[in-house]
Scaffold this motif. Structure first.
Motif, short mmCIF file in Angstrom:
data_model
loop_
_atom_site.label_atom_id
_atom_site.label_comp_id
_atom_site.label_asym_id
_atom_site.label_seq_id
_atom_site.Cartn_x
_atom_site.Cartn_y
_atom_site.Cartn_z
N ASP A 296 0.86 -1.19 0.00
CA ASP A 296 0.00 0.00 0.00
C ASP A 296 0.90 1.24 0.00
O ASP A 296 1.54 1.57 1.00
CB ASP A 296 -0.90 0.00 1.24
CG ASP A 296 -1.78 1.24 1.32
OD1 ASP A 296 -1.83 2.00 0.33
OD2 ASP A 296 -2.41 1.45 2.38
N SER A 297 0.94 1.93 -1.12
CA SER A 297 1.73 3.15 -1.23
C SER A 297 0.84 4.37 -1.49
O SER A 297 1.28 5.38 -2.03
CB SER A 297 2.76 3.01 -2.36
OG SER A 297 2.10 2.73 -3.59
N THR A 298 -0.42 4.27 -1.08
CA THR A 298 -1.39 5.34 -1.32
C THR A 298 -0.95 6.64 -0.68
O THR A 298 -0.46 6.66 0.45
CB THR A 298 -2.77 4.92 -0.75
OG1 THR A 298 -3.14 3.67 -1.31
CG2 THR A 298 -3.83 5.97 -1.06
N ASP A 299 -1.16 7.75 -1.39
CA ASP A 299 -0.95 9.08 -0.82
C ASP A 299 -2.23 9.47 -0.09
O ASP A 299 -3.17 10.01 -0.68
CB ASP A 299 -0.63 10.09 -1.93
CG ASP A 299 -0.44 11.51 -1.40
OD1 ASP A 299 -0.53 11.70 -0.17
OD2 ASP A 299 -0.21 12.42 -2.22
N TYR A 300 -2.27 9.17 1.21
CA TYR A 300 -3.51 9.36 1.95
C TYR A 300 -3.82 10.83 2.24
O TYR A 300 -4.96 11.17 2.55
CB TYR A 300 -3.48 8.54 3.25
CG TYR A 300 -3.79 7.09 3.01
CD1 TYR A 300 -5.09 6.68 2.74
CD2 TYR A 300 -2.80 6.13 3.03
CE1 TYR A 300 -5.39 5.35 2.49
CE2 TYR A 300 -3.08 4.80 2.79
CZ TYR A 300 -4.38 4.41 2.52
OH TYR A 300 -4.67 3.09 2.27
N ARG A 301 -2.83 11.70 2.14
CA ARG A 301 -3.14 13.13 2.30
C ARG A 301 -4.00 13.60 1.13
O ARG A 301 -4.96 14.36 1.33
CB ARG A 301 -1.86 13.94 2.40
CG ARG A 301 -1.08 13.66 3.68
CD ARG A 301 0.10 14.60 3.84
NE ARG A 301 -0.35 15.96 4.15
CZ ARG A 301 0.49 16.99 4.30
NH1 ARG A 301 1.80 16.79 4.17
NH2 ARG A 301 0.04 18.18 4.59
N GLN A 302 -3.69 13.15 -0.07
CA GLN A 302 -4.53 13.49 -1.22
C GLN A 302 -5.87 12.78 -1.10
O GLN A 302 -6.93 13.36 -1.38
CB GLN A 302 -3.84 13.09 -2.52
CG GLN A 302 -4.66 13.41 -3.78
CD GLN A 302 -4.99 14.88 -3.90
OE1 GLN A 302 -4.11 15.74 -3.81
NE2 GLN A 302 -6.27 15.20 -4.09
N SER A 303 -5.84 11.52 -0.64
CA SER A 303 -7.09 10.77 -0.47
C SER A 303 -8.00 11.46 0.54
O SER A 303 -9.23 11.45 0.38
CB SER A 303 -6.78 9.34 -0.01
OG SER A 303 -6.01 8.65 -0.97
N LEU A 304 -7.41 12.05 1.57
CA LEU A 304 -8.19 12.73 2.60
C LEU A 304 -8.96 13.90 2.01
O LEU A 304 -10.14 14.12 2.34
CB LEU A 304 -7.26 13.21 3.72
CG LEU A 304 -7.93 13.97 4.88
CD1 LEU A 304 -8.87 13.04 5.64
CD2 LEU A 304 -6.87 14.52 5.83
N GLN A 305 -8.33 14.68 1.15
CA GLN A 305 -9.01 15.81 0.54
C GLN A 305 -10.16 15.34 -0.34
O GLN A 305 -11.26 15.93 -0.30
CB GLN A 305 -8.00 16.63 -0.27
CG GLN A 305 -6.94 17.31 0.59
CD GLN A 305 -5.89 18.01 -0.24
OE1 GLN A 305 -5.51 17.55 -1.31
NE2 GLN A 305 -5.41 19.15 0.26
N ASP A 306 -9.95 14.28 -1.09
CA ASP A 306 -11.02 13.73 -1.94
C ASP A 306 -12.15 13.17 -1.07
O ASP A 306 -13.34 13.31 -1.42
CB ASP A 306 -10.46 12.63 -2.84
CG ASP A 306 -9.38 13.14 -3.79
OD1 ASP A 306 -9.35 14.35 -4.06
OD2 ASP A 306 -8.55 12.31 -4.25
N TYR A 307 -11.77 12.53 0.02
CA TYR A 307 -12.73 11.90 0.94
C TYR A 307 -13.68 12.92 1.56
O TYR A 307 -14.87 12.67 1.72
CB TYR A 307 -11.90 11.17 2.00
CG TYR A 307 -12.55 10.82 3.31
CD1 TYR A 307 -13.31 9.66 3.46
CD2 TYR A 307 -12.35 11.62 4.44
CE1 TYR A 307 -13.86 9.32 4.67
CE2 TYR A 307 -12.90 11.28 5.67
CZ TYR A 307 -13.65 10.13 5.78
OH TYR A 307 -14.19 9.80 6.99
N LEU A 308 -13.16 14.11 1.87
CA LEU A 308 -13.96 15.13 2.54
C LEU A 308 -14.75 16.00 1.56
O LEU A 308 -15.68 16.70 1.97
CB LEU A 308 -13.07 16.02 3.40
CG LEU A 308 -12.44 15.35 4.62
CD1 LEU A 308 -11.43 16.27 5.27
CD2 LEU A 308 -13.51 14.95 5.63
#
Length: 363
Positions: free
Chosen positions: A93-105
């Motif tokens: 798992d190499s996901t960029d979760y900071r970017q994912s967080l913005q999309d998630y919100l």
């Protein structure tokens, strides 16, 4: 913070500090003022399975209590279970979760979005989602909930201020013993505010909020319920051990309120004595079945009787550790917390700091 900011990130200095309870108290007051709210918990930490899918029980409970529509709630971005962590550690798992967080919100839209953080400032670092990183990523104001142990709490909060910087909006100091309240008000609070850390609330210790339901004790002890299975919602505030002669035990038991009494299955005298006092749960050790007269008496008083396959010491340790260490999933605790937040938390200061505009004037 700028007028455009709308994220309030609720974090804590240690696990079980009262984040979910604080969110329920704040949300209740904001809703009463006509301020719309949304809620999310990016890191799922209190997990259970339902029909083959994983759910976050805090999210489910808060959504139900606040009666939030689906478009005002977000399930966790990721679940902090062993499988997820191992995938990250192993490089799968190499996901960029900071970017994912913005999309998630992104889909959430309200006057303020309440974001529940993980248990500590550092939790989530493995996924680049520690409390400081989340605050920075979404430009959130942070309210820290800190359980009071001693005035050394100042040390932890100064460290948090260093990590969070201008994101730290203020703190709520929780679970303050009655004999320490005056010192917190006259010493700790002024010191913190001189350091640029507003204290928005000082919550005195409350036995009900620290209590644990009989149902939770059944789960933690893996106990057998011998009677009154419909009374497992009773709340236990104190623990008493019945291991003395019955006359001495009676004096001891009569001092307790809403107790769980742990005693041997071979002590019907102590069992009967416990049932005559403010006992909410009788827990029997030693793998000895109680006499039928005990169970009849317990049924009469509607007191659950549990049997455990553990020794007394282990049983006591499990129960003792559970006080103040369980999630807020009982309606009676929610009502208590909301009343306390109304009394001890400065919601007007929070609204001012967030630059929110209430739609309902105070009556």
């Amino acid at each position: 913070m700028s007028k455009s900011a709308k994220y309030l990130l609720i974090g804590s200095t240690e696990a079980y500090s009262g984040k979910s309870a604080t969110i329920l108290g704040i949300a209740d007051q904001l809703q009463a003022k006509g301020i719309t709210i949304a809620y999310c918990k990016p890191l799922g930490t209190f997990l259970s399975s339902n029909q083959g899918s994983t759910i976050e029980e805090d999210v489910q409970f808060i959504t139900e209590i606040l009666k939030l529509p689906e478009n005002m709630v977000r399930s966790p971005l990721l679940f902090m279970d062993a499988q997820t962590i191992e995938k990250r550690l192993g490089g799968q798992d190499s996901t960029d979760y900071r970017q994912s967080l913005q999309d998630y919100l992104q889909p959430l839209s309200s006057d303020v979005i309440l974001v529940e953080g993980a248990g500590t400032l550092s939790a989530g670092t493995l996924f680049n989602l520690s409390l400081p990183k989340v605050a920075q990523t979404i430009d959130a104001a942070v309210l820290l909930v800190a359980r009071f142990h001693s005035v050394l709490l100042a040390d932890a909060l100064l460290f948090a201020k260093q990590r969070l910087g201008e994101s730290l909006l203020g703190v709520l100091i929780n679970d303050i013993p009655q004999n320490k309240l005056s010192r917190v008000k006259t010493t700790l609070k002024p010191f913190l505010e001189r350091q640029g850390i507003p204290v928005l609330g000082m919550m005195p210790r409350n036995n009900l909020l620290r209590s644990v339901s009989v149902r939770e004790l059944v789960r933690q002890l893996q106990a057998n319920v011998l009677c009154c299975p419909d009374r497992l919602d009773l709340m236990v505030e104190n623990l008493t051990i019945g291991a003395m002669n019955v006359n001495a035990a009676l004096k001891y038991l009569r001092k307790g309120v809403n107790m769980a009494v742990v005693t041997g299955g071979d002590r019907p005298d102590l069992q009967m004595a416990a049932l005559e006092t403010s006992t909410h749960c009788l827990i029997l050790t030693g793998q000895v079945q109680p006499q039928s007269v005990i169970l009849r008496r317990a049924e009469e008083f509607e007191i659950p009787v549990l049997s455990v396959d553990l020794d007394t010491l282990t049983t006591v340790e499990i129960i003792d550790n559970s006080f103040g260490q369980v999630h807020l999933h009982e309606a009676i605790k929610v009502e208590c917390m909301q009343q306390m937040m109304n009394e001890y938390f400065d919601i007007e200061q929070l609204i001012k700091l967030l630059e929110l505009k209430p739609y309902k004037p105070d009556l």
